[in-house]
Structure formats: structure tokens, C-alpha cells
Design an enzyme around this catalytic site. Structure first.
Site, PDB file in Angstrom:
ATOM      1  CB  SER A   1     -88.427   7.571  59.778  1.00 13.92           C
ATOM      2  OG  SER A   1     -87.529   7.767  60.855  1.00 13.92           O
ATOM      3  CD  GLU A   2     -89.117  13.525  58.180  1.00 18.39           C
ATOM      4  OE1 GLU A   2     -89.910  13.819  57.258  1.00 18.39           O
ATOM      5  OE2 GLU A   2     -89.475  12.897  59.212  1.00 18.39           O
TER       6      GLU A   2
ATOM      7  CG  PHE B   1     -91.485  21.646  53.384  1.00 13.42           C
ATOM      8  CD1 PHE B   1     -91.638  22.711  52.521  1.00 13.42           C
ATOM      9  CD2 PHE B   1     -92.242  20.504  53.177  1.00 13.42           C
ATOM     10  CE1 PHE B   1     -92.534  22.651  51.471  1.00 13.42           C
ATOM     11  CE2 PHE B   1     -93.145  20.439  52.131  1.00 13.42           C
ATOM     12  CZ  PHE B   1     -93.292  21.513  51.263  1.00 13.42           C
ATOM     13  CB  ALA B   2     -86.183  24.366  56.614  1.00 15.51           C
TER      14      ALA B   2
ATOM     15  CG  PHE C   1     -87.109  21.292  64.062  1.00 13.86           C
ATOM     16  CD1 PHE C   1     -86.076  21.977  64.657  1.00 13.86           C
ATOM     17  CD2 PHE C   1     -88.099  22.008  63.405  1.00 13.86           C
ATOM     18  CE1 PHE C   1     -86.011  23.366  64.603  1.00 13.86           C
ATOM     19  CE2 PHE C   1     -88.049  23.389  63.347  1.00 13.86           C
ATOM     20  CZ  PHE C   1     -87.000  24.072  63.940  1.00 13.86           C
TER      21      PHE C   1
ATOM     22  CG  HIS D   1     -95.153  22.178  55.452  1.00 11.46           C
ATOM     23  ND1 HIS D   1     -96.076  21.958  56.434  1.00 11.46           N
ATOM     24  CD2 HIS D   1     -94.988  20.989  54.824  1.00 11.46           C
ATOM     25  CE1 HIS D   1     -96.470  20.697  56.409  1.00 11.46           C
ATOM     26  NE2 HIS D   1     -95.819  20.083  55.443  1.00 11.46           N
TER      27      HIS D   1
END
Length: 208
Positions: free
Chosen positions: A77-78, A101-102, A106, A147
């Protein structure tokens, strides 16, 4: 208790000084974090599977060196990871978050941008956020669209964030060995350089 730091700078995967002084991009990041954590006990690393060093090896061996209290796997869970990191940084922990990854940023934008990046302004400078968010960015092989984002333009236009993009192994070492100055940084490193493991790329002289 955390393990004692290794002997005379054996570093990444038990490498000797000779190898360490010719580090590739991802090795330089790992060395820098090892050195920073040795000097500052308030630095804590958070991320998914970072105890094992996934996905690129930037944290490989650090859990064995500094223990599970300072190198912590987080749930998938970012948003939760970033919220935990921002809260810890508010309380003085010098937190480093690895998001692979960027594009995964989000999922963490509310905590990173709406909270972390705004808190210093909202508190009239009373709250500082010594937080570094490290992400791979840009296309890499067959990792596909989710990714392969490059978000530096978006992030650089967000007040309260400092966006850094090291271009070489030396840049990476210099950036990550100097962490936690009270500024919220998003550090982007090229995924292709991290994944290649190519020892012919520009080398870094680390720990000098």
C-alpha cells in the site's frame, strides 16, 4: 538488537574496498545509505520487500547490518507507506521511502503532496519533513506502461518538494549519503541504469 556495522568497509554483498571504490549506479546508492545509516541512527528505511533488496538491490544487506527496526518491509500500500513516512518524519525520524517505480507515486500522492509537501508552509515553518522518497523512473525493457513513468516535470512544479535526479553513480552516492536535512526530497534514478548492473557504466568513488 541491530547488527554491528561491518568491519573495514566490506560494504555491498561483502565487497572489498577495491570493488567498492568502483561501484555501479545501484551499488553506489546502497553504499551511500549504509554510510548515512552508520553516521545517523535516526535514519529509517521503509518500502516493499526492501529487506531482501528488491527490486534493484539498493537496500541489499542493510537489514542484516542495521536490524528490522531501521529497515522495514511495508504492506503493499503506497498510500499507507507514505503516510507512515510523513508521520515519522514529523516526529524527527529521518525517513527514506523506496517506491519501486515512479508510476507507483500516483497511489501515494495524497500523503506526499497534500500532506508532506504542504506541512512546512501550513505550520509556518514549525514542522520540517526530513524525508527522502527514492523511485526508479523512465522506461525499462518490458516493464510496460505502469512502470515507465517520468514524473519529474509534475513533481518539480509542486511547492514543498525538492526533486533530484542523479545522472551518474557519483551523483547517486553524493545525494544519498547526505540525507535528512529537513527538506522533503523526491529522488529519481533511471530504472535502466539500476537494472543493468553494467560495471562499464560511470563508476563512483565512495566513502572517501
Amino acid at each position: 538488537p541491530p547488527a554491528e556495522p561491518r568491519g573495514p568497509r566490506t560494504g555491498y554483498l561483502g565487497m572489498t574496498d577495491v570493488v567498492r571504490s568502483q561501484a555501479t549506479f545501484i551499488e553506489a546508492i546502497c553504499f551511500a545509505q549504509e554510510d548515512a545509516m552508520a553516521q545517523d541512527e535516526s535514519i529509517v528505511l521503509l518500502g516493499q520487500d526492501i529487506v531482501a533488496g528488491f527490486p534493484f538491490g539498493a537496500t541489499k544487506g542493510l537489514a542484516e547490518l542495521y536490524g528490522p527496526e531501521r529497515v522495514r518491509n511495508t504492506p503493499i500500500s503506497e498510500a499507507a507507506t507514505m503516510g507512515c513516512a510523513v508521520g515519522a518524519a514529523m516526529m524527527g525520524t529521518r525517513t527514506v521511502v523506496e517506491l519501486d517505480f515512479a508510476g507507483f507515486l500516483f497511489l501515494a500522492f495524497d500523503q506526499l503532496l497534500n500532506n508532506g509537501a504542504s506541512l512546512r508552509y501550513m505550520s509556518s515553518g514549525q514542522i520540517r519533513i526530513p524525508l527522502v522518497v527514492r523511485v526508479g523512473h523512465g522506461p525499462i525493457g518490458s516493464f510496460a506502461a505502469q512502470h515507465s513513468h517520468s514524473l519529474q516535470g509534475w513533481l518539480a512544479n509542486t511547492p514543498g518538494l525538492a526533486v533530484c535526479a542523479p545522472a551518474s553513480a557519483q551523483d547517486a552516492y553524493d545525494l544519498f549519503s547526505r540525507q535528512g536535512d529537513g527538506v522533503l526530497k523526491v529522488a529519481l534514478f533511471p530504472s535502466v541504469a539500476a537494472a543493468s548492473g553494467d560495471r562499464t557504466q560511470e563508476k563512483a568513488t565512495v566513502g572517501a
